[in-house]
Design a protein around this motif. Structure first.
Motif, PDB file in Angstrom:
ATOM      1  N   UNK A 151       2.784  17.876  11.322  1.00  0.00           N
ATOM      2  CA  UNK A 151       1.528  18.354  10.747  1.00  0.00           C
ATOM      3  C   UNK A 151       0.830  17.236   9.971  1.00  0.00           C
ATOM      4  N   UNK A 152       0.736  16.080  10.627  1.00  0.00           N
ATOM      5  CA  UNK A 152       0.114  14.916   9.999  1.00  0.00           C
ATOM      6  C   UNK A 152      -1.370  15.174   9.765  1.00  0.00           C
ATOM      7  N   UNK A 153      -1.791  14.973   8.543  1.00  0.00           N
ATOM      8  CA  UNK A 153      -3.189  15.158   8.186  1.00  0.00           C
ATOM      9  C   UNK A 153      -3.914  13.813   8.241  1.00  0.00           C
ATOM     10  N   UNK A 154      -5.109  13.829   8.814  1.00  0.00           N
ATOM     11  CA  UNK A 154      -5.948  12.626   8.894  1.00  0.00           C
ATOM     12  C   UNK A 154      -5.193  11.461   9.540  1.00  0.00           C
ATOM     13  N   UNK A 155      -4.413  11.759  10.545  1.00  0.00           N
ATOM     14  CA  UNK A 155      -3.606  10.749  11.224  1.00  0.00           C
ATOM     15  C   UNK A 155      -4.471   9.900  12.146  1.00  0.00           C
ATOM     16  N   UNK A 156      -4.319   8.591  12.047  1.00  0.00           N
ATOM     17  CA  UNK A 156      -5.024   7.648  12.915  1.00  0.00           C
ATOM     18  C   UNK A 156      -3.993   6.678  13.478  1.00  0.00           C
ATOM     19  N   UNK A 157      -3.583   6.923  14.715  1.00  0.00           N
ATOM     20  CA  UNK A 157      -2.521   6.126  15.332  1.00  0.00           C
ATOM     21  C   UNK A 157      -2.852   4.639  15.337  1.00  0.00           C
ATOM     22  N   UNK A 158      -4.104   4.296  15.567  1.00  0.00           N
ATOM     23  CA  UNK A 158      -4.469   2.882  15.669  1.00  0.00           C
ATOM     24  C   UNK A 158      -4.423   2.162  14.326  1.00  0.00           C
ATOM     25  N   UNK A 159      -4.505   2.904  13.246  1.00  0.00           N
ATOM     26  CA  UNK A 159      -4.406   2.286  11.927  1.00  0.00           C
ATOM     27  C   UNK A 159      -3.025   2.470  11.317  1.00  0.00           C
ATOM     28  N   UNK A 160      -2.302   3.535  11.718  1.00  0.00           N
ATOM     29  CA  UNK A 160      -1.054   3.862  11.035  1.00  0.00           C
ATOM     30  C   UNK A 160       0.215   3.576  11.834  1.00  0.00           C
ATOM     31  N   UNK A 161       0.097   3.369  13.104  1.00  0.00           N
ATOM     32  CA  UNK A 161       1.273   2.971  13.884  1.00  0.00           C
ATOM     33  C   UNK A 161       1.342   1.448  13.832  1.00  0.00           C
ATOM     34  N   UNK A 162       2.412   0.946  13.292  1.00  0.00           N
ATOM     35  CA  UNK A 162       2.544  -0.484  13.027  1.00  0.00           C
ATOM     36  C   UNK A 162       2.242  -1.340  14.260  1.00  0.00           C
ATOM     37  N   UNK A 163       2.836  -0.992  15.388  1.00  0.00           N
ATOM     38  CA  UNK A 163       2.649  -1.810  16.583  1.00  0.00           C
ATOM     39  C   UNK A 163       1.191  -1.819  17.045  1.00  0.00           C
ATOM     40  N   UNK A 164       0.539  -0.679  16.999  1.00  0.00           N
ATOM     41  CA  UNK A 164      -0.873  -0.631  17.370  1.00  0.00           C
ATOM     42  C   UNK A 164      -1.707  -1.484  16.430  1.00  0.00           C
ATOM     43  N   UNK A 165      -1.413  -1.360  15.148  1.00  0.00           N
ATOM     44  CA  UNK A 165      -2.147  -2.113  14.141  1.00  0.00           C
ATOM     45  C   UNK A 165      -1.972  -3.620  14.332  1.00  0.00           C
ATOM     46  N   UNK A 166      -0.745  -4.036  14.594  1.00  0.00           N
ATOM     47  CA  UNK A 166      -0.456  -5.467  14.731  1.00  0.00           C
ATOM     48  C   UNK A 166      -1.061  -6.090  15.967  1.00  0.00           C
ATOM     49  N   UNK A 167      -1.076  -5.358  17.069  1.00  0.00           N
ATOM     50  CA  UNK A 167      -1.600  -5.957  18.298  1.00  0.00           C
ATOM     51  C   UNK A 167      -3.059  -5.606  18.520  1.00  0.00           C
ATOM     52  N   UNK A 168      -3.635  -4.831  17.616  1.00  0.00           N
ATOM     53  CA  UNK A 168      -5.062  -4.523  17.689  1.00  0.00           C
ATOM     54  C   UNK A 168      -5.431  -3.622  18.852  1.00  0.00           C
ATOM     55  N   UNK A 169      -4.535  -2.747  19.290  1.00  0.00           N
ATOM     56  CA  UNK A 169      -4.836  -1.820  20.390  1.00  0.00           C
ATOM     57  C   UNK A 169      -5.828  -0.766  19.946  1.00  0.00           C
ATOM     58  N   UNK A 170      -6.712  -0.402  20.859  1.00  0.00           N
ATOM     59  CA  UNK A 170      -7.639   0.688  20.578  1.00  0.00           C
ATOM     60  C   UNK A 170      -8.016   1.389  21.838  1.00  0.00           C
TER      61      UNK A 170
END
Length: 140
Positions: free
Chosen positions: A121-140
């Motif tokens: 029940x993640x509130x205001x979840x943003x995978x591209x900002x909060x998942x470390x791997x996505x954030x590090x490699x700049x995936x969108x």
């Protein structure tokens, strides 16, 4: 508009694309294959169940348990958690539990992130900002 013709020596090529298929199986705490088949009928699209779900009941002989085996042909249209929860609910009608699940082959990260977002029940979840791997490699 000119009518297209197949070239007499080169033939024809057709290319198509589809969503990645997710092979997702749910193992039941029973050796009764009929239960798995009945539950598969409930969740599969062709029997009036979930759109984008193809399901059958199979027996895992080496473990002596029945399984609802699914091909999810659009994991965004019908998320994995939706079929899983329905299978748990229907299994309970037979006095049966779920002993585990499995993914066969590759699975898009988004399919699992949707499951995590639902169950946690993640509130205001943003995978591209909060998942470390996505954030590090700049995936969108």
């Amino acid at each position: 508009m000119a009518k297209e013709k197949i070239h007499p020596t080169a033939g024809i090529v057709a290319i198509g694309a589809r969503m990645p298929l997710v092979a997702f199986n749910v193992n039941l705490d029973t050796s009764n294959l009929d239960i798995a088949k009945n539950i598969a009928k409930i969740v599969r699209a062709s029997s009036g169940g979930f759109k984008y779900c193809k399901a059958i009941g199979v027996m895992l002989e080496d473990r002596n348990i029945a399984q609802v085996s699914m091909n999810m042909v659009n994991y965004e249209g019908t998320p994995l958690y939706r079929t899983y929860e329905t299978i748990k609910m229907e299994a309970k009608r037979y006095g049966v539990g779920v002993v585990g699940c499995e993914l066969v082959g590759l699975c898009p990260a988004k399919a699992l992130l949707d499951v995590a977002e639902y169950y946690l029940q993640l509130e205001k979840f943003d995978a591209f900002k909060q998942i470390m791997e996505y954030h590090l490699i700049g995936e969108q």
